[in-house]
Scaffold this active site. Structure first.
Site, PDB file in Angstrom:
ATOM      1  N   SER A 237       0.843  -1.188   0.000  1.00 43.65           N
ATOM      2  CA  SER A 237       0.000   0.000   0.000  1.00 43.65           C
ATOM      3  C   SER A 237       0.880   1.240   0.000  1.00 43.65           C
ATOM      4  O   SER A 237       2.016   1.213   0.496  1.00 43.65           O
ATOM      5  CB  SER A 237      -0.890   0.020   1.250  1.00 43.65           C
ATOM      6  OG  SER A 237      -1.518   1.269   1.424  1.00 43.65           O
TER       7      SER A 237
ATOM      8  N   TYR B  60      -0.667  -0.721  10.593  1.00 47.24           N
ATOM      9  CA  TYR B  60      -0.990  -1.079   9.214  1.00 47.24           C
ATOM     10  C   TYR B  60       0.165  -0.738   8.281  1.00 47.24           C
ATOM     11  O   TYR B  60       0.579  -1.567   7.448  1.00 47.24           O
ATOM     12  CB  TYR B  60      -2.259  -0.340   8.780  1.00 47.24           C
ATOM     13  CG  TYR B  60      -2.578  -0.453   7.309  1.00 47.24           C
ATOM     14  CD1 TYR B  60      -3.069  -1.636   6.782  1.00 47.24           C
ATOM     15  CD2 TYR B  60      -2.401   0.634   6.449  1.00 47.24           C
ATOM     16  CE1 TYR B  60      -3.369  -1.742   5.431  1.00 47.24           C
ATOM     17  CE2 TYR B  60      -2.696   0.540   5.106  1.00 47.24           C
ATOM     18  CZ  TYR B  60      -3.185  -0.655   4.595  1.00 47.24           C
ATOM     19  OH  TYR B  60      -3.468  -0.756   3.260  1.00 47.24           O
TER      20      TYR B  60
END
Length: 329
Positions: free
Chosen positions: A159, A185
């Site tokens: 990401s 994350y």
């Protein structure tokens, strides 16, 4: 040594769809595994690979939901897999190795974002455990089938969020620092990119190439841990068209991508002849990304800390220890 992180002028762009990215690729006789392949990007990836002739194994925690959502797609099988559960990963891999001689494509797609602090049975922080360690163990267990494919590709969905944090080797599990769900994350997504660097170094001589991808900014089930109020703070609504502020473009014209556009890069990495002889790189918008500074989290490109071979080796050794898995074991 020159950086591998150099765009190749693929001709793709932010608005390229997965169907456009796969082109006329013929995947008949190929076996592909997609974790979390029954929602969002995973579902679109499965649909496009299946339509190109591949046999798909979709791995996930809710087989009944998966079968319902995948109904009608040809050559698609569903198998249970919990990436937070070491025994579940081993059982899945044993099942696959007992059924298929070769695995040609492995898309490590499943994951979650922004969850409250939770730990697996071993005490590992859940983002790091599921997004990275679970896929590390899965890939290691499937290694024999990947080796027999005579040209396999392993795609790990990272990401742009990796830009928020490197892997904090001194406290990966948030045992000594305050827990921050977005940093957790981000660390897991940096880990997925470094995993691809380490895996490619080990697989290149065997014809196994590894890639990490940023799919683009897309509103999917990944945002389920965020309230509507929290999303609105970023200028996002679940039910309306989405745009980044000026200068913080996710896709062309500042728009968030559609799921069809978001799945394009992982499909391209899994199938494109343009990447023949390449690997160990982070890709976005259907091309290899440039290395850029981490100053702006919304900027494109990949941070040095996510593609550094020395950091990749350090993480690899730790991941073997934490997961109890090594290639071919």
């Amino acid at each position: 040594m020159p950086s591998k992180q150099v765009p190749i002028g693929s001709g793709n762009k932010a608005t390229t769809t997965a169907e456009e990215a796969i082109g006329d690729a013929d995947l008949r006789g190929k076996v592909a595994i997609v974790t979390g392949g029954y929602s969002g990007l995973g579902l679109e990836t499965v649909r496009v690979l299946s339509n190109a002739g591949a046999t798909l194994i979709v791995a996930g925690r809710d087989p009944d939901k998966a079968r319902s959502r995948l109904a009608g797609l040809p050559r698609v099988e569903v198998r249970p897999l919990d990436l937070l559960d070491r025994a579940s990963i081993d059982a899945f891999a044993t099942d696959i190795l007992g059924t298929f001689t070769r695995v040609h494509i492995l898309v490590n797609n499943a994951g979650f974002m922004g969850a409250p602090l939770k730990r697996d049975a071993r005490g590992y922080e859940s983002h790091f455990s599921a997004n990275h360690l679970g896929h590390f163990q899965l890939t290691a267990r499937l290694w024999p089938a990947l080796c027999r494919a005579d040209g396999a590709r392993v795609i790990s969905v990272s990401s742009r969020g990796h830009r928020m944090a490197p892997v904090e080797f001194s406290d990966m599990q948030f045992e000594h620092r305050e827990y921050d769900r977005l940093i957790a994350y981000a660390q897991s997504k940096t880990a997925q990119a470094l995993f691809s660097v380490g895996l490619d170094a080990r697989g290149e001589g065997l014809g196994i190439r590894a890639f990490s991808v940023h799919p683009g900014s897309i509103i999917t089930d990944l945002s389920r841990h965020f309230s509507d109020e929290e999303l609105r703070a970023y200028g996002i609504s679940r039910n309306e068209p989405h745009r980044f502020p000026a200068g913080q473009s996710a896709g062309e014209g500042g728009d968030f991508k559609t799921v069809e556009q978001g799945a394009a890069t992982q499909v391209w990495c899994a199938t494109s002849d343009q990447l023949r002889g390449m690997g160990g790189v982070y890709c976005e918008n259907g091309d290899i990304a440039e290395v850029t500074s981490p100053e702006d989290v919304f900027r494109g490109g990949v941070c040095p800390w996510a593609v550094d071979p020395e950091l990749a080796e350090r993480l690899w050794r730790i991941s073997e220890e934490l997961s109890g898995a090594s290639l071919g074991s």
